[in-house]
Design an enzyme around this catalytic site. Structure first.
Site, short mmCIF file in Angstrom:
data_model
loop_
_atom_site.label_atom_id
_atom_site.label_comp_id
_atom_site.label_asym_id
_atom_site.label_seq_id
_atom_site.Cartn_x
_atom_site.Cartn_y
_atom_site.Cartn_z
CG ASP A 188 -1.95 1.08 1.23
OD1 ASP A 188 -2.12 1.74 0.20
OD2 ASP A 188 -2.58 1.30 2.29
CG PHE B 161 -9.16 -1.29 5.05
CD1 PHE B 161 -7.85 -0.85 5.24
CD2 PHE B 161 -9.66 -2.28 5.87
CE1 PHE B 161 -7.06 -1.40 6.24
CE2 PHE B 161 -8.88 -2.83 6.88
CZ PHE B 161 -7.57 -2.39 7.06
CG ASP C 185 -5.67 -6.97 10.79
OD1 ASP C 185 -4.79 -6.69 9.95
OD2 ASP C 185 -5.80 -6.34 11.86
CE LYS D 53 -5.74 -1.29 -0.01
NZ LYS D 53 -6.05 -0.61 1.25
P1 IMP Z 1 2.09 -0.26 3.80
O1 IMP Z 1 3.22 -0.17 4.78
O2 IMP Z 1 1.22 0.97 3.82
O3 IMP Z 1 2.49 -0.65 2.40
O4 IMP Z 1 1.09 -1.32 4.34
C1 IMP Z 1 1.34 -2.62 4.35
C2 IMP Z 1 0.70 -3.29 5.52
O5 IMP Z 1 -0.50 -2.61 5.93
C3 IMP Z 1 0.29 -4.64 5.06
O6 IMP Z 1 1.25 -5.56 5.49
C4 IMP Z 1 -1.05 -4.85 5.73
O7 IMP Z 1 -0.84 -5.54 6.92
C5 IMP Z 1 -1.58 -3.48 6.03
N1 IMP Z 1 -2.63 -3.09 5.05
C6 IMP Z 1 -2.52 -2.24 4.01
N2 IMP Z 1 -3.68 -2.14 3.33
C7 IMP Z 1 -4.56 -2.96 3.97
C8 IMP Z 1 -5.94 -3.31 3.74
O8 IMP Z 1 -6.62 -2.86 2.80
N3 IMP Z 1 -6.46 -4.19 4.63
C9 IMP Z 1 -5.78 -4.72 5.67
N4 IMP Z 1 -4.49 -4.44 5.91
C10 IMP Z 1 -3.88 -3.56 5.06
#
Ligand code: IMP
Ligand code: MG
Length: 207
Positions: free
Chosen positions: A113, A163, A170, A141
């Site tokens: 994300d 989300f 989760d 995403k």
């Molecule tokens: P980032 O550090 O923003 O890339 O987020 C990565 C982490 O955030 C992932 O390992 C997920 O655990 C959590 N995450 C990001 N988007 C979602 C979502 O839509 N649903 C649930 N968990 C998410």
């Protein structure tokens, strides 16, 4: 069945067939690289690093599609404490294995994300002198919230900027056990049904 869920984005069957494909491609790529390295590194030098807790289900299915000798070293990163759907930055919750020199490392996560989680883990892993580093994610995403550009070598599905929960992902610690990937009802994701938690961060890793 679950009052918080809106719609199914990916069924368990769709996920399962994609995981088979990724497992095949990833295994073939690793084998090819190890052969190219001229046997210096043997197949036992493959280390899979799942980022807990979200990558648990994906990793369990993925490694069973990889007919290679490999080892598993989990890491934990905290990024989504409590009832939050917005990344609050990534923080290591424990140690990244220190014995990765010369290893072929595959970092596995549920979703890319903002890139903070994978960016952080990749950086620390790269500092340990591995022979190679690959990243496999089930979901990616669109880049709107990308804080850190991270290249994922294997991507299961590109999904819209919503989300999602299920198959390891989760919301407030729940729904990881759903076999499918589903969106949350907008009022739940927006936090208007019960309110986003404002303080009281969970102490256990929520990623
Ligand atoms: P980032 O550090 O923003 O890339 O987020 C990565 C982490 O955030 C992932 O390992 C997920 O655990 C959590 N995450 C990001 N988007 C979602 C979502 O839509 N649903 C649930 N968990 C998410
Ligand atoms: Mg995660």
């Amino acid at each position: 069945m679950h009052a918080d869920l809106d719609r199914t984005l990916l069924t368990g069957d769709q996920i399962a067939s994609r995981v088979v494909e990724i497992g095949r491609t990833l295994s073939a790529d690793l084998e090819r690289q190890i052969a190219r390295d001229g046997g210096e590194a043997d197949a036992s030098s493959i280390v899979i690093i799942p980022i807990m807790t979200g990558a648990m289900i994906f990793t369990a299915d993925l490694i069973r599609q990889m007919p290679l000798k490999l080892s598993l070293r989990v890491v934990a990163v905290s990024s989504y404490p409590g009832q939050s759907t917005q990344s609050k930055g990534a923080k290591l919750a424990g140690e990244i294995p220190s014995d990765l020199a010369g290893k072929h490392v595959v970092i596995v996560d549920d979703i890319l994300d903002s890139g903070q989680t994978l960016g952080l883990v990749r950086e620390v892993v790269a500092g340990r002198g591995p022979a190679s580093v690959r990243i496999a994610v089930l979901l990616r995403k669109p880049g709107q919230r990308r804080v850190r550009e991270v290249h994922a070598d294997y991507i299961g599905f590109e999904i819209p900027d919503e989300f999602v929960v299920g198959y390891g992902l989760d919301y407030d610690g729940y729904y990881r056990n759903l076999p499918q990937i589903a969106t949350l009802k907008p009022e739940v994701a927006a936090g208007t049904s019960g309110g986003l938690s404002t303080g009281a961060e969970r102490s256990e890793p929520g990623a």
